[in-house]
Design a protein around this motif. Structure first.
Motif, PDB file in Angstrom:
ATOM      1  N   PHE A 177       0.821  -1.223   0.000  1.00  0.00           N
ATOM      2  CA  PHE A 177       0.000   0.000   0.000  1.00  0.00           C
ATOM      3  C   PHE A 177       0.847   1.261   0.000  1.00  0.00           C
ATOM      4  O   PHE A 177       0.575   2.212  -0.735  1.00  0.00           O
ATOM      5  CB  PHE A 177      -0.929  -0.005   1.210  1.00  0.00           C
ATOM      6  CG  PHE A 177      -1.652   1.300   1.427  1.00  0.00           C
ATOM      7  CD1 PHE A 177      -2.690   1.679   0.593  1.00  0.00           C
ATOM      8  CD2 PHE A 177      -1.278   2.154   2.451  1.00  0.00           C
ATOM      9  CE1 PHE A 177      -3.355   2.886   0.778  1.00  0.00           C
ATOM     10  CE2 PHE A 177      -1.929   3.353   2.653  1.00  0.00           C
ATOM     11  CZ  PHE A 177      -2.970   3.720   1.810  1.00  0.00           C
ATOM     12  N   PRO A 198      -0.814   2.296  -3.946  1.00  0.00           N
ATOM     13  CA  PRO A 198      -2.220   2.098  -3.594  1.00  0.00           C
ATOM     14  C   PRO A 198      -2.977   1.312  -4.664  1.00  0.00           C
ATOM     15  O   PRO A 198      -3.884   0.539  -4.344  1.00  0.00           O
ATOM     16  CB  PRO A 198      -2.752   3.532  -3.475  1.00  0.00           C
ATOM     17  CG  PRO A 198      -1.549   4.341  -3.120  1.00  0.00           C
ATOM     18  CD  PRO A 198      -0.415   3.711  -3.879  1.00  0.00           C
ATOM     19  N   GLU A 244      -5.262   7.892  -1.919  1.00  0.00           N
ATOM     20  CA  GLU A 244      -4.920   6.851  -0.965  1.00  0.00           C
ATOM     21  C   GLU A 244      -6.029   6.649   0.063  1.00  0.00           C
ATOM     22  O   GLU A 244      -6.180   5.557   0.612  1.00  0.00           O
ATOM     23  CB  GLU A 244      -3.610   7.196  -0.252  1.00  0.00           C
ATOM     24  CG  GLU A 244      -2.385   7.158  -1.155  1.00  0.00           C
ATOM     25  CD  GLU A 244      -1.102   7.340  -0.374  1.00  0.00           C
ATOM     26  OE1 GLU A 244      -1.182   7.446   0.875  1.00  0.00           O
ATOM     27  OE2 GLU A 244      -0.035   7.369  -0.996  1.00  0.00           O
ATOM     28  N   VAL A 290      -8.454   3.877  -0.796  1.00  0.00           N
ATOM     29  CA  VAL A 290      -7.830   2.548  -0.698  1.00  0.00           C
ATOM     30  C   VAL A 290      -7.637   2.182   0.769  1.00  0.00           C
ATOM     31  O   VAL A 290      -7.856   1.030   1.167  1.00  0.00           O
ATOM     32  CB  VAL A 290      -6.489   2.507  -1.454  1.00  0.00           C
ATOM     33  CG1 VAL A 290      -5.885   1.106  -1.386  1.00  0.00           C
ATOM     34  CG2 VAL A 290      -6.688   2.906  -2.915  1.00  0.00           C
TER      35      VAL A 290
END
Length: 235
Positions: free
Chosen positions: A111, A115, A185, A188
């Motif tokens: 991540f 992402p 981000e 996500v």
């Protein structure tokens, strides 16, 4: 219980990122001076509240902290903890199937760097999860098809919306389109929470209710069955 103290660069004591115990730390530096190709390990002697190691100007250097409880090391570079990798992402739900958990944990590791890749992995995680839910007995198929079958079997609207959110954003991770996930981000990050919510809704909640229901005495269960039988509309 001692108060939690987050791992911090060149501090003499904190909760070890390996064993999680609050413990004293010993610091070491590994470096290569510009004038030498041989890496050097230099023990850094420190006193509480201070760092008294030699300032080095090599071509590269990293620091190692050694936990005095578990004797495991943690790796630091430029004041940042590199290993073990730490993240603010939520842990996998305790009831998450192992096959899904492995994918979920892989997503947490990528991540920070991508992402998009994390979103694609979370999509794969729910694609793997759905056929494992014994309650619904769904055979492996395209993700969109499996979600449609869950809808036919009566899952609540908010569960369908959660699954489709992961499906669509995860698909954008594989095939970039209208949504630029590397620039978003936050969505996500939320997907990690969302997949845990899906586990709670589709697996954990029913399991908890069934376990509680199974403890009801047999005569009480018989009364419930009679009530339900009598409450059905007659032709």
């Amino acid at each position: 219980m001692s108060k939690y103290k987050a791992p911090s660069y060149h501090k003499d004591e904190f909760n070890c990122p390996r064993c999680e115990v609050r413990s004293p730390q010993k610091w070491y530096k590994i470096y290569r001076p510009k004038s030498d190709d041989t890496p050097i390990m230099n023990k850094v002697v420190s006193t509480p509240g201070s760092f008294t190691g030699q300032t080095l100007h090599g071509s590269w250097s990293v620091d190692i902290s050694i936990c005095q409880f578990c004797s495991e090391y943690s790796l630091w570079e430029k004041g940042v903890l590199l290993y073990p990798f730490q993240t603010e992402l939520p842990d996998a739900h305790p009831d998450m199937p192992n096959e899904v958990k492995g994918i979920y944990e892989e997503a947490t590791k990528v991540f920070k760097h991508s992402p998009r890749a994390a979103a694609a992995l979370l999509r794969l995680a729910i694609e793997t999860m759905i056929p494992l839910i014994e309650e619904y007995e769904i055979e492996k198929a395209k993700l969109n098809t499996m979600i449609g079958i869950l809808v036919q079997k009566g899952i609540p609207d908010h569960i369908q919306q959660g699954l489709d959110t992961i499906r669509i954003y995860g698909n954008e991770g594989i095939h970039p389109g209208e949504i630029v996930l590397n620039d978003d981000e936050e969505i996500v990050f939320y997907m990690f929470e969302l997949i845990n919510d899906m586990i709670e809704e589709l697996i954990s909640r029913k399991t908890k209710i069934r376990k509680a229901y199974a403890k009801i005495p047999a005569d009480k269960i018989k009364g419930i069955l009679n009530r339900d039988r009598n409450s059905k509309p007659k032709d």
